[in-house]
Design a protein around this motif. Structure first.
Motif: not given
Length: 396
Positions: A124-137, A159-173
């Motif tokens: 939530e904090r990172f998203e408000t700082l402009g995460a999507a714009d950074f990743l897209n650019k 799940g909400p993080i998965v849905d929050a951006y068009p990610w290609t992949f994730c890394q989980i324990q």
């Protein structure tokens, strides 16, 4: 070497990836000659996904990997590293870190770039700082190939993080003890249904599930099986048995372990374990859970805590210390995580509990949570806590 396809890119990736968080050491520093030889040997054997991050080895992992990828090795692998979210306070910080990482690695493009160590609040904090714009650019200008995230939060926030951006992949324990912890099996399947590739970290729970001499109760279960495998092979094959898994990372720093993992990766097909073999792993899992000091499943129903205690995280590390040993290593990570150094959030120590009792009303296991938190604080904190926090601060 077996390969699986990363859904979003079509890349054929080796099912075994090389993790650069636990490289061989000598006199307190990375043993560069040995580490480079290990990485290059692994690539020569077919590994083509190499993972590092900004804080690994106090910042020395990325430059070491850059050296290992010279002399033609860069062209043979996909490189993954991670943005240290806890160090990001403004949109410009994101570009500054990425550009510095490209410089440290000595490459022009990071193939798989992850937002590191996300939890629900940190996203939530990172998203408000402009995460999507950074990743897209960063994708459009070619500095990164694909965007992903690594996860260390509660099950319901994945799940909400998965849905929050068009990610290609994730890394989980993910391992046979963590089916309900963090993202868990539900998160693995959800990410796969949404079209994400899944990279698995900690398949051996920091090496603990691969100990040559596990607790005697566990070794008895392996010995009773008609299938002869090492503890590490049982654990790795169990993860690879899941078709949703794309790559399994192993932090390999011993030549014998590297050869063993590569050998296993040559035949660990999805859905290849028999019902009897899966039952054997279930028995080992159940026995480990019996050995746990706290019967916490990591479901997170007790959260949020009004005093900011990270209750599931406290119990996870407390159990880990008692099941596997490595007291100093576990206490170091407890200090780093609960001091907020990983999440850049508030402190979440067990000692912050005020015994309000709200958590007990919500716990489906009906655990006496405040009582257990007292034990965690007594054993995990103590007079050396501040020193561990300072050590962790320099690491992160």
């Amino acid at each position: 070497m077996l390969y699986r396809t990363m859904p979003g890119t079509g890349d054929k990736l080796a099912i075994l990836g090389f993790g650069c968080m636990r490289l061989p050491m000598i006199e307190g520093k990375i043993d560069e000659k040995r580490a480079i030889a290990q990485i290059r040997y692994s690539i020569d054997q077919g590994i083509n996904y190499v993972d590092t991050a900004w804080p690994y080895h106090g910042g020395a992992s990325e430059p070491l990997l850059g050296k290992a990828l010279k002399e033609g090795y860069r062209q043979r692998v996909k490189v993954a590293t991670k943005l240290p979210t806890w160090k990001v306070f403004a949109r410009d910080d994101m570009d500054a870190f990425l550009n510095k990482q490209l410089e440290k690695l000595g490459i022009e493009r990071i193939d798989y770039y992850l937002v590191h160590a996300l939890t629900g609040p940190s996203w939530e904090r990172f998203e408000t700082l402009g995460a999507a714009d950074f990743l897209n650019k960063a994708i459009s200008d070619g500095r990164i190939g694909s965007a992903g995230f690594s996860y260390h939060g509660l099950p319901e926030d994945f799940g909400p993080i998965v849905d929050a951006y068009p990610w290609t992949f994730c890394q989980i324990q993910y391992n046979y003890l963590d089916e309900k912890n963090q993202a868990g099996t539900a998160g693995l399947k959800y990410a796969a249904r949404k079209g994400l590739g899944v990279v698995v970290m900690e398949p051996l729970r920091g090496g603990n599930l691969g100990l040559a001499t596990p607790p005697s109760e566990i070794q008895k279960i392996w010995d009773e099986s008609q299938t002869r495998r090492t503890p590490a092979e049982w654990a790795l094959r169990w993860v690879w048995n899941h078709p949703e898994v794309t790559v399994v990372l192993s932090g390999m720093n011993d030549e014998d372990h590297i050869r063993e993992n590569i050998r296993v990766a040559e035949s660990a097909h999805a859905n290849s374990m028999s019902p009897v073999e899966l039952k054997t792993v279930e028995r080992a899992r159940d026995k480990y859970q019996e050995l746990m000091k706290v019967g916490c499943t990591g479901c997170g129903y007790c959260m949020p805590c009004s005093s900011d205690v990270l209750i599931p995280g406290c119990f996870e590390l407390y159990n880990k210390m008692h099941m596997f040993g490595d007291e100093e290593g576990v206490k170091f990570f407890y200090a780093a995580r609960m001091a907020g150094l990983v999440s850049n959030g508030p402190t979440t120590f067990a000692s912050q509990c005020v015994e309000c009792g709200e958590c007990m009303e919500k716990c489906p296991q009906h655990l006496p949570i405040p009582e257990f938190l007292k034990k965690v604080a007594e054993e995990m904190e103590g007079p050396d806590l501040e020193g561990r926090i300072e050590k962790a601060r320099s690491f992160f």
